[in-house]
Write an enzyme that holds these catalytic residues in place. Structure first.
Site, mmCIF file in Angstrom:
data_model
loop_
_atom_site.group_PDB
_atom_site.id
_atom_site.type_symbol
_atom_site.label_atom_id
_atom_site.label_comp_id
_atom_site.label_asym_id
_atom_site.label_seq_id
_atom_site.Cartn_x
_atom_site.Cartn_y
_atom_site.Cartn_z
ATOM 1 N N ARG A 156 83.997 -3.381 38.936
ATOM 2 C CA ARG A 156 82.912 -3.482 38.298
ATOM 3 C C ARG A 156 81.545 -3.119 38.103
ATOM 4 O O ARG A 156 81.566 -2.530 39.173
ATOM 5 C CB ARG A 156 81.995 -5.046 39.520
ATOM 6 C CG ARG A 156 80.885 -6.385 38.260
ATOM 7 C CD ARG A 156 81.063 -7.300 39.544
ATOM 8 N NE ARG A 156 80.168 -7.143 40.782
ATOM 9 C CZ ARG A 156 80.059 -8.202 41.458
ATOM 10 N NH1 ARG A 156 80.504 -9.399 40.867
ATOM 11 N NH2 ARG A 156 79.712 -7.709 42.879
ATOM 12 N N ARG B 185 83.882 -4.519 44.291
ATOM 13 C CA ARG B 185 82.104 -4.654 44.273
ATOM 14 C C ARG B 185 82.011 -3.494 44.652
ATOM 15 O O ARG B 185 82.446 -3.060 45.830
ATOM 16 C CB ARG B 185 81.705 -5.868 45.116
ATOM 17 C CG ARG B 185 82.436 -7.170 44.561
ATOM 18 C CD ARG B 185 80.985 -7.800 45.512
ATOM 19 N NE ARG B 185 81.229 -9.476 45.024
ATOM 20 C CZ ARG B 185 82.039 -10.348 45.608
ATOM 21 N NH1 ARG B 185 83.513 -9.747 46.331
ATOM 22 N NH2 ARG B 185 82.370 -11.734 45.434
ATOM 23 N N CYS C 25 87.120 -14.229 39.829
ATOM 24 C CA CYS C 25 86.740 -13.713 40.892
ATOM 25 C C CYS C 25 85.655 -14.295 42.081
ATOM 26 O O CYS C 25 85.725 -13.313 42.824
ATOM 27 C CB CYS C 25 86.747 -12.468 40.558
ATOM 28 S SG CYS C 25 85.508 -12.009 39.847
ATOM 29 N N GLY D 59 82.711 -15.041 37.603
ATOM 30 C CA GLY D 59 82.475 -15.267 38.502
ATOM 31 C C GLY D 59 81.328 -16.583 39.094
ATOM 32 O O GLY D 59 80.632 -16.733 39.193
ATOM 33 N N THR D 60 82.124 -17.182 40.093
ATOM 34 C CA THR D 60 81.446 -18.607 40.146
ATOM 35 C C THR D 60 80.385 -18.633 40.891
ATOM 36 O O THR D 60 79.846 -19.569 41.238
ATOM 37 C CB THR D 60 82.830 -19.848 40.225
ATOM 38 O OG1 THR D 60 83.792 -18.869 41.449
ATOM 39 C CG2 THR D 60 83.562 -20.179 39.531
ATOM 40 N N ASN D 61 80.655 -17.857 42.165
ATOM 41 C CA ASN D 61 79.633 -17.619 43.272
ATOM 42 C C ASN D 61 77.701 -18.205 41.833
ATOM 43 O O ASN D 61 77.612 -18.485 42.306
ATOM 44 C CB ASN D 61 79.051 -16.407 44.224
ATOM 45 C CG ASN D 61 80.240 -16.265 44.815
ATOM 46 O OD1 ASN D 61 81.783 -17.217 44.040
ATOM 47 N ND2 ASN D 61 80.888 -15.250 44.652
ATOM 48 N N ASP D 62 77.888 -17.335 41.609
ATOM 49 C CA ASP D 62 76.827 -17.153 40.369
ATOM 50 C C ASP D 62 76.758 -18.080 39.129
ATOM 51 O O ASP D 62 75.186 -18.326 38.934
ATOM 52 C CB ASP D 62 76.274 -15.946 39.851
ATOM 53 C CG ASP D 62 76.055 -14.656 40.778
ATOM 54 O OD1 ASP D 62 74.730 -15.237 41.372
ATOM 55 O OD2 ASP D 62 76.145 -13.568 40.708
ATOM 56 N N HIS E 168 73.115 -3.438 71.071
ATOM 57 C CA HIS E 168 72.703 -3.271 69.543
ATOM 58 C C HIS E 168 74.335 -2.440 68.384
ATOM 59 O O HIS E 168 74.539 -2.944 67.584
ATOM 60 C CB HIS E 168 71.986 -2.201 69.420
ATOM 61 C CG HIS E 168 70.768 -1.278 68.338
ATOM 62 N ND1 HIS E 168 71.859 -0.250 67.730
ATOM 63 C CD2 HIS E 168 70.429 -2.019 67.525
ATOM 64 C CE1 HIS E 168 71.550 0.089 66.043
ATOM 65 N NE2 HIS E 168 70.191 -1.110 65.827
ATOM 66 N N GLU F 23 79.580 -15.191 34.109
ATOM 67 C CA GLU F 23 78.600 -15.854 35.343
ATOM 68 C C GLU F 23 77.296 -15.918 35.156
ATOM 69 O O GLU F 23 76.580 -16.847 36.623
ATOM 70 C CB GLU F 23 78.651 -14.812 36.759
ATOM 71 C CG GLU F 23 77.832 -13.523 36.517
ATOM 72 C CD GLU F 23 78.258 -12.491 37.594
ATOM 73 O OE1 GLU F 23 78.801 -12.927 38.468
ATOM 74 O OE2 GLU F 23 78.352 -11.426 37.230
HETATM 75 C C1 PEP Z 1 80.268 -14.288 41.653
HETATM 76 O O1 PEP Z 1 79.278 -14.318 41.747
HETATM 77 O O2 PEP Z 1 81.428 -15.454 41.147
HETATM 78 C C2 PEP Z 1 80.772 -12.593 41.529
HETATM 79 C C3 PEP Z 1 82.181 -12.024 41.908
HETATM 80 O O3 PEP Z 1 80.095 -11.809 42.417
HETATM 81 P P1 PEP Z 1 78.975 -11.895 43.179
HETATM 82 O O4 PEP Z 1 79.707 -13.076 44.547
HETATM 83 O O5 PEP Z 1 79.332 -10.137 43.548
HETATM 84 O O6 PEP Z 1 77.509 -11.851 42.519
HETATM 85 MG MG MG Z 2 77.556 -12.627 40.721
#
Ligand code: PEP
Ligand code: MG
Length: 758
Positions: free
Chosen positions: A533, A486, A701, A651-654, A395, A629
């Site tokens: 952010r 973040r 980012c 914010g390419t992730n979103d 753990h 994003e």
């Molecule tokens: C994103 O959405 O690309 C981003 C940088 O924000 P997070 O990954 O924290 O949602």
């Molecule tokens: Mg994001």
């Protein structure tokens, strides 16, 4: 056919036999020795419900309850489970299961022990273990018992949690099913776990931990296992650490019992060189097959190795540390296993019982026999963790790695040797605890044959950060600033949910926490800009915090109450963040940018700005911008620009998940997740173009900012900065420099061509 042998199924059968059975079938296919067994498929269960007339009754009950009412939910679950468990199976199904069991017993000539486990079918897969559908019955013997346990697994499809989970996820009760795996139990002489690659760095070093008897003793920390490391590049055993294994777990009849071991056996080495090599070979086959490092459970019975379970390792750090920190010489107090890397210095706090947990304050070194789940809040605060017991998978090791807190486990005597209040230095890489606070060694300059000038790029290369304590180290990458700070990680590490601070009238305390964390980063990078952010808190991630019970339950938190929309509803919270930033600005830290997450409209930007101004934060001294994003933000960026912003960050992730309708947390559709999809690239290009026209700075980012092939495109589009993960900064700098040079050369050539007379 309701009963299938494990060697007859593979990954394509997940919808019928569930993930667990399919995984075992896959292993058998690539030649991995898996204990023999069979699976009762999901269709059998469906047929049972139909033919017994239970289906309509169950649906009737489920449709008539409100799952938010715990009493109703529990009562419905109890009724349904009772119905299933007391309804006989169709005779032919029962006979088929019994026959299969008898076949399992044939070889040994007696009734064997089996494990009976549910194997969730496709619809439920990703969250099934949380929903409690992975019911397991160990040490089952005799055909009637097996049939009864299969029925129990079936009924586990209707635990209150499972019902609730399905309603929440929008699955129809009519559609779900369950398969059940029946597998011979290995009564192991030796067993343990193996990471096919290093669980933190991902290096090709297999790590094996081994104990006598059954493997359950390892995870619980009851026994400190032997520890072996095998270098898969040099093909050599590199480390053999034999632990004192005072007890072992073993099976006697149908019970698991703890047996004391005599001195000789407890100090004896568990695995021979040959066994280690054989295990590593199996591990490599599995890793190759799945294409990712695996966490494997194994057992040895009568000299034969069995692989009992395999799943991907989830703790490998994306952000590989630049290099290990070297410490000056110091007095060694203890040695153990380096379970979570890094150096921690602090005052020792020995915790021997639950009521001592509260002794641990921010920055202390938590010392205990073995950590337990209720110590997690204290582990978060600790600068390091040291335990008497445990190996790399106990753990303490797992949790400290995830928290990023340095840890040394299995020291045998930390709670005796160390005393409350002593200052110690914990080296989580080497597994050593030193007396006092030891300084870092000055790094020797590495001799370079040709002196290299630092790469200067026109496009700024920045870095993403989320742990304030890592700020100094991350700043050492030489990045041109922080393109995304973040703050979620920092907030999740606080002692309670942000809204609970506010409800408890402790907003000042919360502001102070934010201020302290933000200051670490802003100071480490001063005078380079740090874009902070504001909180992007999806409800599901914040529910586990103290006071998080009030987080609404959402069908899809990714589309829910998060980002700026949330902060504008919970305005007090937004104001707290702004006040923390204002404190820094008042102190002279003007290298700050405020960045709003998940913006979808100009109104959100307007309102946020209004609040910032009401709080007296001088926006002329710092920068103000938004994350792009959502497709909405990208498509109406010109309207958002009119509200007055200095920058945008992609914010390419979103942006990818919202453009492609691919939930970034949903494994079922992960194969469709593509940041370079033409639709995403179009939105990006449009945003950059329009921002450039209006003099608004552009940046990225999201994770794609760490991918050379994406960065190359963005530099060509004229992006002003790129913010990468710490480990990618140098590589991205090189990519940017190359692309810029190439663009320049192309321009020059064009000019030359123009000047050549026809
Ligand atoms: C994103 O959405 O690309 C981003 C940088 O924000 P997070 O990954 O924290 O949602
Ligand atoms: Mg994001």
């Amino acid at each position: 056919m309701g009963v299938l042998w494990l060697d007859e199924v593979d990954k394509d059968d997940v919808p019928i036999v569930g993930g667990k059975a399919a995984n075992l079938g896959e292993l058998i296919r690539v030649g991995i020795p898996v204990p023999e067994g069979f699976v009762v498929d999901g269709k059998t269960f469906m047929d049972f419900l139909e033919s017994s007339g239970l289906k309509e009754k169950i649906i009737g009950i489920l449709n008539s309850i409100n799952v938010e009412d715990t009493k109703q939910l529990e009562e419905a679950s109890r009724k349904i489970r009772e119905m299933i468990e007391s309804t006989p199976m169709p005779k032919d199904v029962e006979e088929e299961i019994k026959q299969a069991y008898r076949k399992l017993c044939e070889e040994s000539g007696e009734e064997v022990f089996v494990a009976v486990r549910s194997s969730a079918t496709a619809e439920d897969l990703p969250g099934a273990s949380f929903a409690g559908q992975q019911e397991t019955y160990l040490n089952v013997r005799g055909e009637d018992e097996v049939v009864e346990k299969v029925r129990k697994c079936w009924s586990s499809l209707y635990t209150p949690r499972a019902i609730y989970y399905r309603v929440q996820k929008g699955f129809r009760h009519e559609d779900v099913s369950i398969a059940v795996v029946v597998q011979k139990m290995v009564n192991s002489e030796k067993s343990g776990v193996m990471f096919t690659s290093h669980p933190v760095t991902g290096d090709k070093i297999a790590i094996i931990e081994a104990v006598w008897g059954l493997g359950e003793a390892i995870v619980s920390g009851m026994v400190t296992p032997d520890h072996y490391e095998y270098d898969r590049v040099q093909r050599k055993i590199k480390v053999v650490k034999i632990a004192e294994k005072k007890v072992m777990l073993t099976r006697q009849d149908s019970k698991t019992v703890k047996v004391e071991l005599d001195e000789e056996k407890s100090k004896a080495r568990v695995l021979s060189d040959n066994e280690i090599e054989e295990l590593v070979k199996l591990g490599e086959i599995i890793e190759d097959h799945y294409g990712t490092p695996q966490d494997v459970e194994w057992a040895i019975e009568n000299g034969k190795i069995y692989i009992v379970q395999s799943r991907p390792i989830t703790t490998i750090r994306e952000e590989k540390r630049e290099e290990e920190v070297e410490l000056e010489e110091g007095k060694v107090l203890l040695k153990g296993l380096g379970a979570s890397p890094g150096i921690g210095i602090g005052k020792v706090k020995i915790v021997l019982s639950q009521d001592e947990i509260s002794k641990v304050e921010e920055g202390d070194v938590l010392v205990t026999t073995m950590t337990t789940p209720d110590m997690v809040p204290a582990m978060r605060k600790a600068s390091a963790i040291v335990t008497d017991e445990g190996g790399l998978t106990c753990h303490a090791a797992i949790v400290s790695r995830e928290l990023g807190v340095p840890a040394v486990v299995g020291t045998e005597k930390a709670t005796k040797v160390l005393k409350d209040g002593m200052v110690v230095t914990v080296d989580g890489d080497k597994g050593i605890v030193y007396a006092g606070a030891i300084k870092e060694k000055k790094k020797e300059e590495k001799p370079t044959v040709v002196a290299q000038a630092p790469i200067i790029t026109a496009t700024e290369v920045k870095v993403n950060i989320s742990i304030p304590d890592a700020a100094e180290r991350v700043a050492a990458t030489g990045a041109d600033g922080v393109g995304l700070f973040r703050i979620e990680h920092m907030v999740l590490g606080l002692k309670k949910h942000p809204m609970k601070y506010i409800k408890d009238g402790e907003i000042e305390e919360y502001i102070n926490e934010l201020y302290k964390g933000m200051k670490k980063v802003v100071k480490a990078f001063y005078p380079k800009p740090v874009w902070i952010r504001t909180l992007d808190a999806p409800t599901d991630e914040f529910r586990a915090m103290e006071g998080g019970e009030d987080e609404p339950i959402e069908a899809n938190p990714m589309l829910g109450f998060r980002g700026i929309r949330r902060d504008l509803r919970e305005e007090e919270h937004f104001r707290a963040e702004i006040r923390a930033i204002k404190k820094l600005v008042d102190e002279g830290y003007t290298n700050i940018g405020i960045m709003l997450p998940l913006v979808t409209s100009p109104e959100e930007v307007r309102r946020a700005k209004q609040i910032i101004m009401e709080e007296g934060l001088p926006l002329d001294k710092i920068e103000f911008g938004i994350m792009v994003e959502t497709p909405a933000a990208a498509l109406i960026i010109e309207d958002i620009i009119k509200e007055g912003i200095d920058f945008i960050s992609l914010g390419t992730n979103d942006l990818t998940q919202y453009t492609l309708a691919v939930d970034r947390n949903n494994e079922n559709v992960a194969y469709l997740y593509d940041e370079t999809h033409p639709a995403v690239m179009k939105l990006i290009e449009r945003t950059i173009k329009i921002c450039k026209k209006h003099g608004v700075k552009t940046s990225i980012c999201g994770q794609a900012g760490s991918y050379p092939h994406v960065v190359e495109k963005l530099v060509k589009m004229g992006i002003d900065s790129v913010s990468a993960n710490p480990d990618a900064v140098q590589r991205i700098r090189e990519v940017v420099a190359r692309v810029e040079r190439k663009l320049m050369l192309d321009k020059l050539r064009e000019k030359e061509l123009e000047n050549i007379p026809e």
